[in-house]
Each structure stands twice: as C-alpha cells, then as structure tokens.
Design an enzyme around this catalytic site. Structure first.
Site, PDB file in Angstrom:
ATOM      1  N   GLY A  46       0.817  -1.219   0.000  1.00 24.86           N
ATOM      2  CA  GLY A  46       0.000   0.000   0.000  1.00 24.86           C
ATOM      3  C   GLY A  46       0.844   1.260   0.000  1.00 24.86           C
ATOM      4  O   GLY A  46       0.578   2.210  -0.749  1.00 24.86           O
ATOM      5  N   CYS A  47       1.884   1.281   0.821  1.00 26.94           N
ATOM      6  CA  CYS A  47       2.747   2.466   0.916  1.00 26.94           C
ATOM      7  C   CYS A  47       3.539   2.661  -0.372  1.00 26.94           C
ATOM      8  O   CYS A  47       3.778   3.796  -0.801  1.00 26.94           O
ATOM      9  CB  CYS A  47       3.673   2.349   2.122  1.00 26.94           C
ATOM     10  N   THR A  48       3.915   1.560  -1.022  1.00 26.47           N
ATOM     11  CA  THR A  48       4.615   1.647  -2.301  1.00 26.47           C
ATOM     12  C   THR A  48       3.691   2.232  -3.360  1.00 26.47           C
ATOM     13  O   THR A  48       4.079   3.131  -4.110  1.00 26.47           O
ATOM     14  CB  THR A  48       5.142   0.257  -2.727  1.00 26.47           C
TER      15      THR A  48
END
Length: 157
Positions: A46-48
């Site tokens: 998700g953060c990527t």
C-alpha cells in the site's frame, strides 16, 4: 490519541532527516504549498502504491506550486532503500519517535482485523504558503488517494 488538525490551524513545525540523513524542515518550504503525507511502512504494498502515485504526479503538483513530503517511522537507511527500489522522487523523511506523526494527528489507535493497536494513521495534510493547514485528511486509502487529491485541489485539470 493525538489531536487531529483542522483547516486554519498552524501546521506544526518540524525538522527530520531524509533518506540521505540530511535535515529537512517544513520552514524550508515557506512560500510554497506543501502536501505532507504520513504512511506506516516503506517497502509495503500500500505504501509503495501511494509513494509511486505521488512520484508519478510530482511534476503536476510542482507545476501547481505544491511540494510533496512523505513521513514514516522508518529509519533513513530504509527510506533510501525504498527510494532506490521504487525510483521515488518524493522527499521521504524519518520520524522513528513519532513526534511529528503525533503532532499532526497521524499516530494513534487503530483497529485492524479486530485487533486494536497504536500505529500510523494514513493521513495527508495540505499546508499553504504561510504554514497554515489548508486541509487535513485522515484514514485515507493508499490506492486512489493521489487521484482524489489532484481532483479535490483542482490540480492538473
């Protein structure tokens, strides 16, 4: 839980190390609008996705007068690896003690799969040229958030 920011609040000042260990301050951006986004952990799906979305739209944001800064509890070394692995162009800052995360209301109680714990609340705060909060968005989704932000800020239309 830390207090959430509201439009019109003064954005809390900060100075944190970036992926190269260089100190970056909110004050460095006075006179420009800044999108400060908070994410839980570098090199996770998700953060990527979110960091890549910001990187892909960095020129559009910059053209509209916005700088973009991502903040997480990750160490600068991990942020460097994240930047290199994903070819990120967004400024990534390290806040392992959660001081800035808490001052922005982006750290607190969360519930995931029925379990309650303290952690990073995925959030985005837009700061105006004078250092005031223009908008504060909490519990945002990693996917689609940048597109919604572009639309809400009427950037790139």
């Amino acid at each position: 839980m830390s207090e959430r920011l509201q439009a019109g609040d003064t954005a809390p000042a900060f100075t944190l190390p970036d992926a190269d260990g260089k100190e970056v301050s909110l004050a460095d951006h006075l006179g420009r609008k800044v999108i400060v986004y908070f994410y839980p952990k570098a090199l996770t799906p998700g953060c990527t996705k979110q960091a890549c979305d910001f990187t892909d739209n960095l020129e559009v944001f910059a053209g509209a007068g916005y700088d973009v800064i991502g903040i997480s509890p990750d160490a600068p070394e991990r942020l460097g690896k994240f930047r290199e692995t994903e070819q990120l162009k967004v400024t990534l800052l390290s806040d392992p003690e959660h001081r800035v995360l808490e001052s922005y209301g982006a750290y607190g109680e969360k519930v995931n799969y029925g379990r309650t714990y303290r952690g990073v609340i995925r959030s985005t705060v837009v700061v105006d040229e004078q250092g005031r909060v223009e908008r504060a968005l909490y519990n945002v989704r990693a996917t689609g958030h940048v597109a919604k932000l572009l639309k809400d800020l009427k950037v790139g239309e």
